[in-house]
Design an enzyme around this catalytic site. Structure first.
Site, PDB file in Angstrom:
ATOM      1  N   GLY A  12       0.847  -1.051  -0.093  1.00 54.06           N
ATOM      2  CA  GLY A  12       0.000   0.041   0.005  1.00 54.06           C
ATOM      3  C   GLY A  12       0.909   1.274  -0.047  1.00 54.06           C
ATOM      4  O   GLY A  12       0.744   2.405   0.552  1.00 54.06           O
ATOM      5  N   ASP A  63      -3.016  -7.560  -5.382  1.00 53.32           N
ATOM      6  CA  ASP A  63      -3.795  -7.627  -4.155  1.00 53.32           C
ATOM      7  C   ASP A  63      -3.210  -8.470  -3.218  1.00 53.32           C
ATOM      8  O   ASP A  63      -2.670  -9.352  -3.246  1.00 53.32           O
ATOM      9  CB  ASP A  63      -5.287  -8.184  -4.579  1.00 53.32           C
ATOM     10  CG  ASP A  63      -5.932  -8.389  -3.423  1.00 53.32           C
ATOM     11  OD1 ASP A  63      -5.713  -8.205  -2.367  1.00 53.32           O
ATOM     12  OD2 ASP A  63      -7.143  -8.912  -3.822  1.00 53.32           O
ATOM     13  N   SER A 142      -4.081   0.169  14.144  1.00 51.52           N
ATOM     14  CA  SER A 142      -4.831   1.288  14.298  1.00 51.52           C
ATOM     15  C   SER A 142      -5.325   1.489  15.633  1.00 51.52           C
ATOM     16  O   SER A 142      -5.407   0.468  16.314  1.00 51.52           O
ATOM     17  CB  SER A 142      -6.022   1.332  13.291  1.00 51.52           C
ATOM     18  OG  SER A 142      -7.010   2.285  13.751  1.00 51.52           O
ATOM     19  N   TYR A 155     -13.356  -3.341  10.519  1.00 49.28           N
ATOM     20  CA  TYR A 155     -12.145  -2.768  10.718  1.00 49.28           C
ATOM     21  C   TYR A 155     -11.457  -2.946  11.853  1.00 49.28           C
ATOM     22  O   TYR A 155     -10.177  -3.178  12.053  1.00 49.28           O
ATOM     23  CB  TYR A 155     -12.326  -1.037  10.212  1.00 49.28           C
ATOM     24  CG  TYR A 155     -10.899  -0.529  10.038  1.00 49.28           C
ATOM     25  CD1 TYR A 155     -10.126  -0.545   9.078  1.00 49.28           C
ATOM     26  CD2 TYR A 155     -10.546   0.393  11.228  1.00 49.28           C
ATOM     27  CE1 TYR A 155      -9.062   0.147   8.928  1.00 49.28           C
ATOM     28  CE2 TYR A 155      -9.406   1.209  11.105  1.00 49.28           C
ATOM     29  CZ  TYR A 155      -8.512   1.150   9.823  1.00 49.28           C
ATOM     30  OH  TYR A 155      -7.518   1.712   9.726  1.00 49.28           O
ATOM     31  N   LYS A 159      -7.926  -5.058  12.768  1.00 50.91           N
ATOM     32  CA  LYS A 159      -6.677  -4.162  13.303  1.00 50.91           C
ATOM     33  C   LYS A 159      -6.401  -4.844  14.607  1.00 50.91           C
ATOM     34  O   LYS A 159      -5.049  -4.912  15.049  1.00 50.91           O
ATOM     35  CB  LYS A 159      -6.915  -2.849  13.510  1.00 50.91           C
ATOM     36  CG  LYS A 159      -7.137  -1.970  11.773  1.00 50.91           C
ATOM     37  CD  LYS A 159      -5.984  -2.131  11.188  1.00 50.91           C
ATOM     38  CE  LYS A 159      -6.013  -1.410  10.001  1.00 50.91           C
ATOM     39  NZ  LYS A 159      -4.708  -1.419   9.109  1.00 50.91           N
TER      40      LYS A 159
HETATM   41  P1  NDP Z   1      -5.219   5.086   1.795  1.00 47.27           P
HETATM   42  O1  NDP Z   1      -6.432   4.820   1.326  1.00 47.27           O
HETATM   43  O2  NDP Z   1      -4.604   6.455   1.632  1.00 47.27           O
HETATM   44  O3  NDP Z   1      -4.029   4.091   0.899  1.00 47.27           O
HETATM   45  C1  NDP Z   1      -4.202   2.820   1.076  1.00 47.27           C
HETATM   46  C2  NDP Z   1      -3.136   2.279   0.123  1.00 47.27           C
HETATM   47  O4  NDP Z   1      -3.134   0.576   0.375  1.00 47.27           O
HETATM   48  C3  NDP Z   1      -3.128   2.567  -1.448  1.00 47.27           C
HETATM   49  O5  NDP Z   1      -1.803   2.475  -1.885  1.00 47.27           O
HETATM   50  C4  NDP Z   1      -3.891   1.318  -1.953  1.00 47.27           C
HETATM   51  O6  NDP Z   1      -3.680   0.945  -3.264  1.00 47.27           O
HETATM   52  C5  NDP Z   1      -3.331   0.110  -1.190  1.00 47.27           C
HETATM   53  N1  NDP Z   1      -4.231  -0.960  -0.948  1.00 47.27           N
HETATM   54  C6  NDP Z   1      -5.510  -1.285  -0.558  1.00 47.27           C
HETATM   55  N2  NDP Z   1      -5.909  -2.408  -0.719  1.00 47.27           N
HETATM   56  C7  NDP Z   1      -4.924  -3.255  -1.329  1.00 47.27           C
HETATM   57  C8  NDP Z   1      -4.855  -4.577  -1.669  1.00 47.27           C
HETATM   58  N3  NDP Z   1      -5.712  -5.578  -1.504  1.00 47.27           N
HETATM   59  N4  NDP Z   1      -3.615  -4.951  -2.244  1.00 47.27           N
HETATM   60  C9  NDP Z   1      -2.565  -3.928  -2.325  1.00 47.27           C
HETATM   61  N5  NDP Z   1      -2.683  -2.835  -1.635  1.00 47.27           N
HETATM   62  C10 NDP Z   1      -3.735  -2.273  -1.400  1.00 47.27           C
HETATM   63  O7  NDP Z   1      -4.789   4.610   3.182  1.00 47.27           O
HETATM   64  P2  NDP Z   1      -3.967   4.990   4.493  1.00 47.27           P
HETATM   65  O8  NDP Z   1      -2.641   5.584   3.878  1.00 47.27           O
HETATM   66  O9  NDP Z   1      -4.876   6.237   5.128  1.00 47.27           O
HETATM   67  O10 NDP Z   1      -3.843   3.953   5.403  1.00 47.27           O
HETATM   68  C11 NDP Z   1      -2.423   3.116   5.476  1.00 47.27           C
HETATM   69  C12 NDP Z   1      -2.794   2.115   6.599  1.00 47.27           C
HETATM   70  O11 NDP Z   1      -2.983   2.813   7.779  1.00 47.27           O
HETATM   71  C13 NDP Z   1      -3.972   1.048   6.503  1.00 47.27           C
HETATM   72  O12 NDP Z   1      -3.555  -0.100   6.815  1.00 47.27           O
HETATM   73  C14 NDP Z   1      -4.964   1.985   7.523  1.00 47.27           C
HETATM   74  O13 NDP Z   1      -5.959   0.859   7.950  1.00 47.27           O
HETATM   75  C15 NDP Z   1      -3.946   2.386   8.445  1.00 47.27           C
HETATM   76  N6  NDP Z   1      -4.429   3.649   9.313  1.00 47.27           N
HETATM   77  C16 NDP Z   1      -4.782   4.640   8.731  1.00 47.27           C
HETATM   78  C17 NDP Z   1      -5.307   5.684   9.382  1.00 47.27           C
HETATM   79  C18 NDP Z   1      -5.714   7.059   9.011  1.00 47.27           C
HETATM   80  O14 NDP Z   1      -6.341   7.931   9.819  1.00 47.27           O
HETATM   81  N7  NDP Z   1      -5.577   7.427   7.705  1.00 47.27           N
HETATM   82  C19 NDP Z   1      -5.503   5.400  10.967  1.00 47.27           C
HETATM   83  C20 NDP Z   1      -4.965   4.328  11.458  1.00 47.27           C
HETATM   84  C21 NDP Z   1      -4.565   3.316  10.719  1.00 47.27           C
HETATM   85  P3  NDP Z   1      -4.460   2.030  -4.457  1.00 47.27           P
HETATM   86  O15 NDP Z   1      -3.385   3.490  -4.353  1.00 47.27           O
HETATM   87  O16 NDP Z   1      -3.759   1.219  -5.789  1.00 47.27           O
HETATM   88  O17 NDP Z   1      -5.619   1.976  -4.344  1.00 47.27           O
END
Ligand code: NDP
Length: 248
Positions: A12, A63, A142, A155, A159
């Protein structure tokens, strides 16, 4: 500090927190592989930012919850870099709904991406790390996994599950020079949280002693510490990075 020549895989890494982690580890000198699901443009931008730090970077589409895609990811990493020293399981999704309305697909999609994805990627790198007698795995959980959140039972379950996973794997590989830890971010402004209504954002801010959201860079700072040489005696831990929201 990360030793020169290390290779880090950030799932991600195309956007948000994952991008900040990829750039931060690159600034420490690690070569970087980014995995992402579908947004090619965002992943290319991440790769460009990482390369600007003077290291090699490759982006892999797929994925994290598909065994076939994970095989392709780590085959690609092996061909490009020949090693994996650091794995950051950051890919994650939300499908929010109150439990009585939550559809089975919403539950399954979140569990498979956030939890199964972490299991598949971790299993894929461990053999190499065991052989090298060195490895760092950081799972992005999280604060919702610690305290729960109405509308996010799926979620929160994923987590919280990650924390049990982290501790169990940490115990399994502790004598192999491999550490496994989790970071639990509070609310960070990314596309994941960007769509929250202002009323909800204000409610959340009311629970944060620092009175502001975190930045992706603030999460990446803690990940970089856990991924570094200096954190070699830290394992099985969860570090909250949340402006004081959850004090343990
Ligand atoms: P974003 O939605 O901004 O980015 C998510 C990233 O994960 C993207 O690059 C996306 O790819 C990739 N992704 C999603 N599903 C898959 C999959 N099945 N296989 C491969 N890649 C995947 O999320 P955040 O940056 O906000 O969050 C990142 C992590 O931090 C997550 O685990 C989230 O739960 C955790 N988190 C976030 C918080 C927040 O407030 N933002 C708080 C606490 C935890 P693509 O760009 O191609 O869609």
């Amino acid at each position: 500090m990360i030793e020169a020549g290390r290779v880090a895989v950030v799932t991600g890494g195309g956007r948000g927190i994952g991008r900040a982690i990829a750039v931060r580890l690159a600034l420490e000198g690690a070569d970087i592989a980014i995995s992402y699901r579908s947004n090619d443009e965002a992943a290319e931008e991440s790769a460009k930012l990482v390369r600007e730090a003077g290291v090699r970077c490759e982006a892999f589409k797929g994925d994290v919850a598909s065994q076939e895609d994970v095989d392709a990811l780590f085959k690609g990493v092996d061909e490009a870099f020949g090693r994996v020293d650091i794995l950051v399981n950051n890919a994650g999704v939300t499908r929010d709904n109150l439990i009585m309305r939550m559809k089975e697909e919403e539950f399954d999609e979140v569990l498979r991406t956030n939890l199964k994805g972490t299991y598949l990627c971790t299993r894929a790198v461990l053999r190499k790390m065991v052989r090298a007698r060195w490895g760092r795995i950081v799972n992005v959980s999280s604060v919702v996994g610690l305290v729960g959140n109405a509308g996010q039972a799926n979620y929160a379950a994923s987590k919280a599950g990650l924390l049990g996973f982290t501790k169990s794997v940490a115990r399994e590989v502790a004598q192999r020079g491999i550490t496994v830890n989790a970071v639990a971010p509070g609310y960070v402004e990314t596309e994941l949280t960007g769509s929250l209504p202002d009323k909800v954002k204000d409610q959340i801010l009311g629970q944060v002693p620092m009175g502001r959201f975190g930045t992706p860079e603030e999460i990446s700072e803690v990940v970089a510490f856990l991924a570094g040489e200096g954190a070699g005696y830290v394992t099985g831990q969860t570090i909250t990075v949340d402006g004081g929201m959850v004090m343990q």
